[in-house]
Design an enzyme around this catalytic site. Structure first.
Site, PDB file in Angstrom:
ATOM      1  N   GLU A  51      -4.773  -3.042   5.242  1.00 36.89           N
ATOM      2  CA  GLU A  51      -4.631  -3.653   6.382  1.00 36.89           C
ATOM      3  C   GLU A  51      -5.317  -4.618   6.942  1.00 36.89           C
ATOM      4  O   GLU A  51      -5.079  -5.479   7.597  1.00 36.89           O
ATOM      5  CB  GLU A  51      -4.109  -2.804   7.332  1.00 36.89           C
ATOM      6  CG  GLU A  51      -2.991  -1.834   7.020  1.00 36.89           C
ATOM      7  CD  GLU A  51      -3.007  -0.488   6.050  1.00 36.89           C
ATOM      8  OE1 GLU A  51      -4.131  -0.644   5.490  1.00 36.89           O
ATOM      9  OE2 GLU A  51      -2.347   0.029   5.705  1.00 36.89           O
ATOM     10  N   THR A  74       0.829  -1.182  -0.043  1.00 40.63           N
ATOM     11  CA  THR A  74       0.018  -0.078  -0.023  1.00 40.63           C
ATOM     12  C   THR A  74       0.918   1.162   0.023  1.00 40.63           C
ATOM     13  O   THR A  74       2.117   1.229   0.532  1.00 40.63           O
ATOM     14  CB  THR A  74      -0.717   0.138   1.413  1.00 40.63           C
ATOM     15  OG1 THR A  74      -0.258   0.512   2.198  1.00 40.63           O
ATOM     16  CG2 THR A  74      -1.482  -1.361   1.802  1.00 40.63           C
ATOM     17  N   TRP A 121     -11.694  21.313  14.548  1.00 38.94           N
ATOM     18  CA  TRP A 121     -11.867  20.005  13.314  1.00 38.94           C
ATOM     19  C   TRP A 121     -13.006  20.209  12.387  1.00 38.94           C
ATOM     20  O   TRP A 121     -14.121  19.997  12.880  1.00 38.94           O
ATOM     21  CB  TRP A 121     -11.713  18.651  14.094  1.00 38.94           C
ATOM     22  CG  TRP A 121     -10.339  18.350  14.515  1.00 38.94           C
ATOM     23  CD1 TRP A 121      -9.441  19.188  14.827  1.00 38.94           C
ATOM     24  CD2 TRP A 121      -9.826  17.183  14.616  1.00 38.94           C
ATOM     25  NE1 TRP A 121      -8.409  18.535  15.340  1.00 38.94           N
ATOM     26  CE2 TRP A 121      -8.706  17.106  15.417  1.00 38.94           C
ATOM     27  CE3 TRP A 121     -10.298  15.834  14.622  1.00 38.94           C
ATOM     28  CZ2 TRP A 121      -7.808  16.479  15.510  1.00 38.94           C
ATOM     29  CZ3 TRP A 121      -9.572  14.718  14.914  1.00 38.94           C
ATOM     30  CH2 TRP A 121      -8.310  14.840  15.391  1.00 38.94           C
ATOM     31  N   LYS A 125      -8.192  21.300   9.884  1.00 36.72           N
ATOM     32  CA  LYS A 125      -7.849  22.173  11.355  1.00 36.72           C
ATOM     33  C   LYS A 125      -8.097  23.746  11.136  1.00 36.72           C
ATOM     34  O   LYS A 125      -7.161  24.269  10.648  1.00 36.72           O
ATOM     35  CB  LYS A 125      -6.786  21.503  12.143  1.00 36.72           C
ATOM     36  CG  LYS A 125      -6.833  20.016  12.294  1.00 36.72           C
ATOM     37  CD  LYS A 125      -5.523  19.585  12.911  1.00 36.72           C
ATOM     38  CE  LYS A 125      -5.540  18.139  12.730  1.00 36.72           C
ATOM     39  NZ  LYS A 125      -4.600  17.408  11.630  1.00 36.72           N
TER      40      LYS A 125
END
Ligand code: AMP
Length: 552
Positions: free
Chosen positions: A334, A187, A447, A442
């Site tokens: 993963e 990846t 956020w 941000k």
């Protein structure tokens, strides 16, 4: 299989190895078809014979247990044969993302130590350009779709189909330990070298059963069962096409492999072969539902799982209007990949389709054998509704990054795999991913979810596609920027002020915070995509790495 000897009274130790997935279909539906474009069709009996033949071909050129065999191909019947034959021999199948840069391909082949490569003829020029940099590759087998003779190429060991024809159709597969490594692939992160993940036979078998339960066992939307006709629209090099070819084979469904993704061929196959089940990233379904000629195609029997990125609500609505049974699922390289799927809870099944959209676009409910938690910066679980990092456990998660201890320690902490995704569990117990950690915008210490901005902006009737990123801002640290591709017929009908007003309204409706309303809109002809068709935020951020002047 080679026979192990057992003492009287000693029970057989049944190993969860990939060969076991082949047995049911050969009993249940041995004459079911496997199709490759409009070129080849054969039965499951043929598949079994060809898996044996392929193992003999590979053995004939010296492949042995523990070796790595790398595959460069589009989605094909040959790939399916490799999915089984290579791991069943005890070798490791490395699925290659042929869209990586030549340097990355060299790195990944050398890092894995691949000794044999199978290469589609379209990708031969790429291989020939890097051949002298490959340390371990001794043999290459070329895969061809047409009868055009290949130019003499002394570096090629042989042509796949000719070698299969000549090979014996009985191979004595070894009895393997279920923990033997079966597959690997790499990846690419935002920085640094590609990282290798790997999966054992046991993990792939359990993942197949997890998928079977999640996609087939519930009385729910978008089921995948033995009567379906399956066509992947996710590359087989990317997390084994989400492992669904293994499930399709276990169930004995008709499988259709489209080769190179060309919209006209995909639509032709969907209609001609009566495809009922597929999966892809949002950009592929977007391309298909807006493809020329789509109006006359009946897609009302098609179920499509969307993963790899958020499914925007507008795209979901559009697909549902076309009759497509669409919903979202979540996972990553993963994690093999299955983590969650947006099944509808029983009480939601009877609500009108337009009200189902919000649920079909959630990240989903955890699959069986998957534990999901949201944690804070100190790895403590947070309350429902609170945003934090998503961490997971399941029997099919990669044990680490191959030969990379430091990155493995970042991935696995406190016995949980850290996804790098930010999200929360909502009041219905659905997981909702709001961002990748590195994509969160941000601004002024707050956020803003880039996925929320994209989801809302894509509901504007003039917007074809959009991406939200944080760009440097001297006052706020970062401000959100929306990069927009308009629909062709709307190019002169809408401006940034109108889009801003649309986003402002979303803030007034409480869908996003006011400080999240972008004041920067960039109109583009194309939005950069990664090698697996996802929006490439890294590229976009690179392009807007300097402060961008507000356009509003
Ligand atoms: P990859 O390893 O390339 O398959 O990328 C995995 C990443 O894609 C995840 O960590 C998420 O950030 C993103 N992703 C996958 N599925 C979804 C989804 N349904 N919604 C939002 N993001 C997703």
């Amino acid at each position: 299989m080679e026979n192990k000897t057992y003492e009287p009274g000693q029970a057989y130790e049944y190993q969860l190895t990939l060969d076991k997935l082949l047995k049911a279909a050969l009993v249940y539906n041995p004459n079911q078809e496997i199709v490759y474009r409009d070129i080849i069709r054969y039965t499951y009996k043929d598949l079994m014979r060809r898996i044996h033949k392929l193992a003999n071909v590979l053995k004939g050129i010296g492949v042995k247990q523990g070796d790595t065999v790398a595959m460069f191909d589009y989605d094909s019947h040959r790939y399916l044969e490799c999915f089984f034959a290579v791991p069943m021999m005890g070798a490791v199948l490395q699925t290659m993302n042929f869209r990586l840069s030549p340097e990355q391909i060299v790195y990944t082949l050398n890092h894995s130590g691949a000794t044999t490569i199978l290469v589609h003829s379209d990708m031969l020029p790429l291989i020939n350009s890097i051949r002298d940099k490959l340390h371990d590759v001794c043999h290459s087998i070329v895969l061809v779709d047409d009868v055009k003779p290949l130019a003499d190429d002394i570096s090629i060991t042989g042509e796949y189909e000719a070698m299969i024809r000549a090979a014996d159709d009985r191979y004595n597969f070894p009895e393997l330990d279920e923990n033997a490594k079966a597959t690997t692939f790499y990846t690419t992160g935002t920085t640094g070298l590609p990282k290798g993940v790997y999966f054992s036979h046991r993990q792939l078998v359990l993942h197949t059963f997890g998928l079977m339960a999640m996609l087939g066992a519930y009385d729910n939307i978008g089921r995948f069962q033995s009567g379906d006709v399956y066509m992947p629209l996710t590359p087989m090099f990317h997390v084994h096409a989400w492992g669904i070819p293994y499930l399709a084979t276990l169930l004995g469904v008709k499988q259709v492999y489209p080769g190179k993704y060309e919209p006209a061929m995909l639509l032709k196959l969907i209609v001609k072969e009566k495809v009922t089940f597929s999966h892809c990233v949002p950009t592929i379904i977007q391309m298909l539902v807006t493809a020329p000629g789509i109006e006359s195609v009946d897609l009302s029997h098609w179920k499509v799982v969307i993963g790899g990125a958020m499914l925007p609500e507008d795209l979901c609505k559009h697909a549902l209007d076309k009759g497509i049974d669409i919903y979202s699922a979540y996972g990553m390289s993963e994690t093999c990949p299955l983590l969650t799927a947006a099944l509808l809870k029983p009480t939601l099944l009877s609500i009108p389709k337009d009200q189902q959209v919000a649920f079909r676009c959630k990240t989903g409910l955890p699959a069986v054998l998957v534990d999901v938690q949201v944690v804070d910066a100190h790895n403590n679980p947070v309350e429902q509704g609170i945003t934090g990092e998503v961490v997971v456990r399941s029997p099919w998660l990669t044990k680490g990054y191959y030969k990379d201890e430091d990155k493995t320690k970042e991935l696995w902490k406190n016995g949980w795999l850290h996804t790098g995704d930010v999200g929360f569990i909502d009041e219905y117990n659905y997981l909702k991913i709001t961002d990748r950690i590195k994509d969160v915008i941000k601004t002024g210490g707050e956020w803003v979810s880039s996925l929320d901005l994209e989801n809302i902006m894509s509901q504007h009737p003039a917007v074809f596609e959009c991406a939200a990123v944080g760009v440097p801002d001297p006052r706020w640290g970062e401000r959100p920027l929306l990069v927009i591709k308009l629909k062709d017929d709307c190019k002169n009908t809408v401006d940034d002020k109108q889009l801003h007003a649309f986003m402002l309204q979303a803030a007034k409706d409480g869908k996003i915070p006011k400080y999240g309303v972008p004041d920067k809109f960039e109109f583009v002809d194309t939005i950069p995509k990664t090698s697996v068709g996802k929006i490439d935020k890294k590229e976009i951020r690179k392009k807007y790495s300097q402060p961008v002047v507000a356009t509003i």
